[in-house]
Design a protein around this motif. Structure first.
Motif, PDB file in Angstrom:
ATOM      1  N   LYS A  83       0.691  -1.376   0.033  1.00  0.00           N
ATOM      2  CA  LYS A  83      -0.063   0.011   0.013  1.00  0.00           C
ATOM      3  C   LYS A  83       0.775   1.298   0.023  1.00  0.00           C
ATOM      4  N   LYS A 121      -1.151   8.882   4.137  1.00  0.00           N
ATOM      5  CA  LYS A 121      -1.583   7.612   3.855  1.00  0.00           C
ATOM      6  C   LYS A 121      -1.380   6.580   4.790  1.00  0.00           C
ATOM      7  N   LEU A 125      -4.254   4.896   7.466  1.00  0.00           N
ATOM      8  CA  LEU A 125      -4.232   3.203   7.552  1.00  0.00           C
ATOM      9  C   LEU A 125      -4.141   3.044   8.932  1.00  0.00           C
TER      10      LEU A 125
END
Length: 165
Positions: A83, A121, A125
């Motif tokens: 990711k 990000k 997450l």
């Protein structure tokens, strides 16, 4: 840091250590152990003149300013596999909050933008228990302003090299 009282005293000590040191100029003298110096202190790692010296000195300014944290680690990878991945210049813990250190020496602002987005990000997450504090050190007031704009919404602290002189 070593309570030497004056630049003159520091220069005197460096002069006495001359047989064990090499140096080069990058705005100031930058000293490192030569072969004899490494042997004297039993150092295995060979460090020599590098174009990254200024980057390391800027990072070390943050290390010293934050009290030489025992949890400090250089060049640490933070990632969520498949990711997002980012390598910070340094990480340390203080008051149970992760501090992420970034050095903006000769980096293009687009690279900094990308790095900030990757940190966002990681936060999204849920990689961090608490929102991390991102600490930047940069070279100019203009770059400080640009980084401030890029980091809107993050817990951030931005220094310039002049903050430490």
């Amino acid at each position: 840091m070593h309570d030497l009282k004056s630049t003159r005293t520091a220069n005197h000590i460096l002069k006495e250590m001359e047989p064990y040191l090499s140096h080069f100029r990058d705005g100031e003298n930058i000293y490192y152990l030569n072969k004899e110096g490494r042997e004297r202190v039993n150092a295995k790692k060979v460090l020599k003149k590098t174009v990254q010296a200024r980057h390391y000195i800027m990072r070390n300014s943050i290390y010293i300013a934050f009290g030489c944290p025992s949890t400090w680690k250089n060049e640490m990878k933070l990632e969520v596999p498949n990711k997002v991945k980012v390598i910070s210049d340094a990480l340390f813990m203080k008051n149970k909050v992760r501090h992420i250190v970034e050095v903006d020496h000769t980096q293009k602002m687009s690279k900094n933008r990308d790095k900030v987005e990757r940190y966002r990000k990681l936060i999204e997450l849920g990689v961090f228990d608490k929102q991390p504090k991102v600490i930047w050190i940069t070279t100019t007031e203009l770059r400080r302003k640009q980084l401030t704009d890029l980091c809107q919404g993050l817990d951030v602290q931005i220094f310039t090299v002049n903050d430490f002189h």
